[in-house]
Design a protein around this motif. Structure first.
Motif, PDB file in Angstrom:
ATOM      1  N   ARG A 181      -4.841 -54.593 -41.385  1.00 34.39           N
ATOM      2  CA  ARG A 181      -5.814 -54.047 -40.267  1.00 34.39           C
ATOM      3  C   ARG A 181      -5.511 -52.712 -39.907  1.00 34.39           C
ATOM      4  O   ARG A 181      -4.361 -52.314 -39.563  1.00 34.39           O
ATOM      5  N   SER A 182      -6.433 -51.966 -39.458  1.00 35.31           N
ATOM      6  CA  SER A 182      -6.174 -50.613 -39.144  1.00 35.31           C
ATOM      7  C   SER A 182      -5.518 -50.490 -37.885  1.00 35.31           C
ATOM      8  O   SER A 182      -5.813 -51.301 -36.856  1.00 35.31           O
ATOM      9  N   THR A 183      -4.546 -49.362 -37.623  1.00 35.14           N
ATOM     10  CA  THR A 183      -4.290 -49.208 -36.397  1.00 35.14           C
ATOM     11  C   THR A 183      -4.217 -48.022 -35.760  1.00 35.14           C
ATOM     12  O   THR A 183      -4.664 -47.032 -36.459  1.00 35.14           O
ATOM     13  N   ARG A 231      -3.832 -40.149 -37.945  1.00 27.68           N
ATOM     14  CA  ARG A 231      -3.572 -39.450 -39.253  1.00 27.68           C
ATOM     15  C   ARG A 231      -4.902 -38.958 -39.642  1.00 27.68           C
ATOM     16  O   ARG A 231      -4.951 -37.935 -40.237  1.00 27.68           O
ATOM     17  N   ARG A 232      -5.752 -40.050 -39.606  1.00 26.05           N
ATOM     18  CA  ARG A 232      -7.214 -39.658 -39.958  1.00 26.05           C
ATOM     19  C   ARG A 232      -7.801 -38.381 -39.248  1.00 26.05           C
ATOM     20  O   ARG A 232      -8.543 -37.418 -39.945  1.00 26.05           O
ATOM     21  N   THR A 269      -3.045 -39.363 -28.091  1.00 23.96           N
ATOM     22  CA  THR A 269      -4.552 -38.903 -27.783  1.00 23.96           C
ATOM     23  C   THR A 269      -5.434 -39.880 -28.317  1.00 23.96           C
ATOM     24  O   THR A 269      -6.359 -40.232 -27.440  1.00 23.96           O
ATOM     25  N   VAL A 270      -5.116 -40.551 -29.409  1.00 23.14           N
ATOM     26  CA  VAL A 270      -5.944 -41.853 -29.782  1.00 23.14           C
ATOM     27  C   VAL A 270      -6.062 -42.918 -28.889  1.00 23.14           C
ATOM     28  O   VAL A 270      -7.136 -43.599 -28.426  1.00 23.14           O
ATOM     29  N   GLU A 286     -14.358 -45.495 -36.587  1.00 23.39           N
ATOM     30  CA  GLU A 286     -15.249 -46.072 -37.173  1.00 23.39           C
ATOM     31  C   GLU A 286     -15.282 -46.270 -38.677  1.00 23.39           C
ATOM     32  O   GLU A 286     -15.433 -47.338 -39.321  1.00 23.39           O
ATOM     33  N   GLU A 287     -14.588 -45.319 -39.314  1.00 24.91           N
ATOM     34  CA  GLU A 287     -14.373 -45.134 -40.718  1.00 24.91           C
ATOM     35  C   GLU A 287     -13.371 -46.289 -41.055  1.00 24.91           C
ATOM     36  O   GLU A 287     -13.500 -46.792 -42.152  1.00 24.91           O
ATOM     37  N   LEU A 288     -12.471 -46.424 -40.254  1.00 21.72           N
ATOM     38  CA  LEU A 288     -11.274 -47.414 -40.850  1.00 21.72           C
ATOM     39  C   LEU A 288     -11.599 -48.734 -40.137  1.00 21.72           C
ATOM     40  O   LEU A 288     -10.678 -49.730 -40.497  1.00 21.72           O
ATOM     41  N   GLY A 289     -12.754 -48.942 -39.417  1.00 17.53           N
ATOM     42  CA  GLY A 289     -13.006 -50.317 -39.043  1.00 17.53           C
ATOM     43  C   GLY A 289     -12.114 -50.830 -37.942  1.00 17.53           C
ATOM     44  O   GLY A 289     -11.647 -52.124 -38.014  1.00 17.53           O
ATOM     45  N   TYR A 290     -11.764 -49.998 -36.968  1.00 13.86           N
ATOM     46  CA  TYR A 290     -10.777 -50.374 -36.039  1.00 13.86           C
ATOM     47  C   TYR A 290     -11.135 -51.695 -35.211  1.00 13.86           C
ATOM     48  O   TYR A 290     -12.035 -51.827 -34.833  1.00 13.86           O
ATOM     49  N   ALA A 291     -10.155 -52.570 -34.976  1.00 14.96           N
ATOM     50  CA  ALA A 291     -10.619 -53.685 -34.675  1.00 14.96           C
ATOM     51  C   ALA A 291     -11.251 -54.021 -33.491  1.00 14.96           C
ATOM     52  O   ALA A 291     -12.102 -54.829 -32.870  1.00 14.96           O
ATOM     53  N   ALA A 292     -10.858 -53.104 -32.474  1.00 16.71           N
ATOM     54  CA  ALA A 292     -11.168 -52.892 -31.123  1.00 16.71           C
ATOM     55  C   ALA A 292     -12.907 -53.020 -31.020  1.00 16.71           C
ATOM     56  O   ALA A 292     -13.453 -53.522 -30.207  1.00 16.71           O
TER      57      ALA A 292
END
Length: 381
Positions: free
Chosen positions: A9-11, A17-18, A25-26, A52-58
């Motif tokens: 899962r993306s964090t 980093r991306r 900031t994120v 969005e690109e990483l499919g962040y779960a939130a």
């Protein structure tokens, strides 16, 4: 055959980093709170695009980027009302919000954390129905608007932080308050009980039964519901052709101050034949009245008619069936959800205020004026 590798899962660190920014900031951008306004718009968009690109779960990021919705409504209470049972004053409100939210195809998020690590009391020293002090609560705990994870929010509670309502109005965050509330620097949406008409109708009923000396026992706080009840009291008297006697508008700082002796003094000294009582936040006032009636020294309605300007805070099968008006609590809550969704559907939403009629409950504590009354104090004519 080896099982397929499970995708990690993306964090927020991955997003940082991306996007080429710090994790702090994120966090500010994803939270969507007031502090996120410090972030430059290009940076904010870069963070949301990376999320969005990483499919962040939130999924809050994708919603913000595309202008869509989570189809998630919030319910925030300024008092600790979860969990509760069917006899609690707040239960029908919670049920109404839940049922209408499901009917509208939304999920419901309950905000029930205290918001204060110290557990300090709020400025009013408010108590729960049991008399225990309530913990301080804040929408902006930590400096950000915690409600923003939802598309909009229904707010509920007697002990309101006005400055937080003002902040929500300034943010244009969609919310609807259950109950009439006002702030000095803006206009908000609410769904309220029509206390004015309901109180005026009770005064009219007492006047029909021959009562001319009607004492109004109001709450000590100058809240909108109390002001509405007083307006209804004055209107009811005017419509019945009864002059307002300011000596018959009283308040008690402490429910314990309402004693048999004080009420007997009002009956004998002020000549009152009826009493209108605004219920307190907890049960102490109605319990004092029930205890008083049980002494046979002041009987309702034999010595004095009594009506409540609303529902008792909680109910049990042994509770006295007071004459009163009842708030349509589940209906109010459902209407609040519908109004909130209407606001979400509007391009430029305008604040909406809706009042809902109350229901008269006959009870057994009101009767006609008697020219001769007897009680523990002896005969009176």
């Amino acid at each position: 055959m080896a099982p397929p590798e499970r995708r990690r899962r993306s964090t927020q660190r991955d997003i940082a980093r991306r996007a080429g920014v710090s994790q702090a900031t994120v966090s500010l951008v994803i939270s969507g709170g007031a502090a996120s306004a410090q972030i430059a718009e290009p940076t904010r968009r870069a963070v949301l695009a990376a999320a969005e690109e990483l499919g962040y779960a939130a999924n809050v990021a994708a919603r913000s980027l595309k202008g869509g919705r989570n189809r998630l409504l919030g319910l925030y209470t300024f008092e600790s009302v979860f969990p509760t049972d069917q006899r609690d004053f707040y239960y029908p409100f919670l049920l109404g919000v839940e049922e209408e939210t499901a009917r509208q195809g939304y999920d419901l998020l309950l905000y029930c954390s205290g918001g204060s690590a110290s557990g300090a009391l709020n400025t009013s020293g408010a108590a729960s129905a049991s008399g225990a002090p309530r913990a301080e609560r804040s929408i902006y705990a930590g400096g950000t608007n915690r409600l923003k994870i939802a598309d909009g929010c229904v707010l509920l509670g007697r002990n309101v932080r006005r400055e937080e309502l003002s902040a929500l109005v300034r943010e244009d965050f969609p919310f609807v308050f259950v109950g009439r509330r006002e702030v000095d620097d803006g206009e908000l949406s609410y769904v309220a009980a029509d206390y004015v008409s309901a109180t005026a109708a009770l005064v009219a009923e007492l006047a029909r039964l021959g009562h001319r000396r009607i004492l109004y026992l109001r709450a000590p706080e100058d809240s909108e519901p109390t002001r509405d009840r007083e307006e209804g009291y004055r209107r009811g008297l005017a419509e019945a052709g009864i002059a307002v006697d300011e000596a018959l508008i009283r308040s008690l700082a402490d429910p314990a101050d309402l004693t048999v002796e004080r009420l007997a003094g009002w009956i004998d000294g002020l000549g009152i034949t009826a009493l209108l009582v605004e219920p307190a936040e907890d049960n102490r006032l109605t319990e004092a009245l029930a205890t008083m009636a049980g002494t046979e020294r002041v009987r309702f309605p034999e010595d004095c008619s009594l009506a409540l300007l609303g529902d008792p805070p909680s109910w049990t099968p042994d509770s006295r069936n007071w004459t009163r008006f009842s708030l349509p609590r589940a209906q109010m809550a459902g209407e609040a959800v519908r109004v909130l969704i209407e606001l979400l559907d509007q391009e430029t939403p305008e604040p909406r205020q809706l009042t809902v009629p109350c229901a008269f409950v006959p009870g057994d504590s009101v009767g006609p004026v008697r020219t001769t009354r007897t009680g523990g104090r002896g005969p009176r004519t």
